[in-house]
Design an enzyme around this catalytic site. Structure first.
Site, PDB file in Angstrom:
ATOM      1  N   SER A   1       0.858  -1.201   0.000  1.00 27.92           N
ATOM      2  CA  SER A   1       0.000   0.000   0.000  1.00 27.92           C
ATOM      3  C   SER A   1       0.887   1.242   0.000  1.00 27.92           C
ATOM      4  CB  SER A   1      -0.853  -0.025   1.273  1.00 27.92           C
ATOM      5  OG  SER A   1      -1.436   1.229   1.538  1.00 27.92           O
TER       6      SER A   1
ATOM      7  N   TYR B   1      -3.470  -0.613  10.008  1.00 30.47           N
ATOM      8  CA  TYR B   1      -3.293  -0.824   8.564  1.00 30.47           C
ATOM      9  C   TYR B   1      -1.875  -0.418   8.157  1.00 30.47           C
ATOM     10  CZ  TYR B   1      -4.514  -0.807   3.562  1.00 30.47           C
ATOM     11  OH  TYR B   1      -4.573  -1.059   2.206  1.00 30.47           O
TER      12      TYR B   1
END
Ligand code: NAD
Length: 253
Positions: A145, A158
């Site tokens: 990501s 996350y």
């Protein structure tokens, strides 16, 4: 170099979380390049199965909750029923929880880290063990990501998980390159999927994000097609431990 190096005919690719979103986009791209697909999903991947079969390839539909790593060895065994070998693993399934760090709960930490990082490691380990038994080598592609590179806001678990994904991608590549096992990652930028519905619905955040993306648009699952086929194919045989960003230029700003 021949374009044949990008072909995946005769390969079997396991793709986690491919009923929708980026996983679906990557499963379809791998099938378009010639691979049969083993889909590991929480819920029915009917649309993906139909599209893979329409391309003339097989789709094995396996169901598992990857928050629990106990199912992984059985999934590999079931995947082997397709042709007796596996060649590619795309560790795509992932979730996100949004909350101020000051209020973040242990559950929101554990749920995200267990799926996004712990299961990624143990699925990679199980696949690599099988690649070593086969003696074929293999390709492992983890989904990282922008938050493998940046801190983000209100998504601490996350960020931790995706920073960890980039780290273990390097660590596993170092150990397994000698077995002809390539471990790399794709870091998507801001992509229009269920994962970002809340962000896109927030007019202020949506505008701010779009203004910062040089390409001027949210990414779509098909934007990952070229990179995932490259990393799954012989065309990337000297690419180890890298994270390919597919972000419309976000990190270049
Ligand atoms: P999505 O929510 O559409 O897809 C997530 C997939 O993971 C779904 O198939 C879902 O069923 C599966 N999944 C969730 N929990 C699971 C569990 N416990 N066991 C098995 N499968 C489970 O979101 P997406 O955007 O397509 O996300 C795919 C991956 O891409 C994720 O790892 C996500 O973190 C990553 N990612 C997304 C973006 C983005 O902007 N959308 C950006 C960077 C990275």
């Amino acid at each position: 170099m021949s374009l044949n190096n990008f072909k995946l005919d005769g390969r079997v690719a396991i793709v986690t979380g491919c009923n929708t979103g980026l996983g679906q986009g990557m499963a379809l791209a791998l099938a378009q390049a010639g691979a049969d697909i083993v889909g590991v999903n929480l819920s029915t991947p009917d649309d993906t199965k139909m599209q893979v079969e329409a391309l003339g390839h097989r789709f094995l539909d396996l169901r598992a909750n990857l928050s629990d790593i106990g199912s992984i060895d059985g999934l590999i065994r079931q995947a082997l029923t397709l042709t007796g070998s596996i060649h590619i693993l795309v560790n795509n399934a992932g979730i996100i929880r949004r909350e101020d760090a000051i209020n973040f709960t242990e559950k929101d930490w554990d749920d995200v880290v267990d799926l996004n990082l712990k299961s990624v490691f143990f699925f990679a380990q199980a696949a690599a063990r099988q690649f070593m038994v086969q003696g074929t080598g293999g390709k492992i592609i983890n989904v990282a990501s922008m938050l493998s590179f940046q801190g983000g806001v209100r998504v601490p678990s996350y960020t931790a998980s995706k920073s960890g994904v980039m780290g273990i991608t390097r660590a596993l590549a170092n150990e397994w390159a000698k077995h002809n096992i390539h471990v790399n990652a794709i870091a998507p930028g801001y992509m229009a999927t269920d994962n970002t519905t809340a962000l896109r619905a927030d007019e202020v955040r949506n505008t701010a994000i779009l203004e910062r993306i040089p390409a001027g648009r949210w990414g779509i699952p098909a934007d990952l097609a070229g990179p995932v086929v490259f990393l799954a194919s012989e065309a990337s045989n000297y690419v180890n431990g890298t994270t390919v960003t597919v972000d419309g230029g976000w990190l270049a700003r």
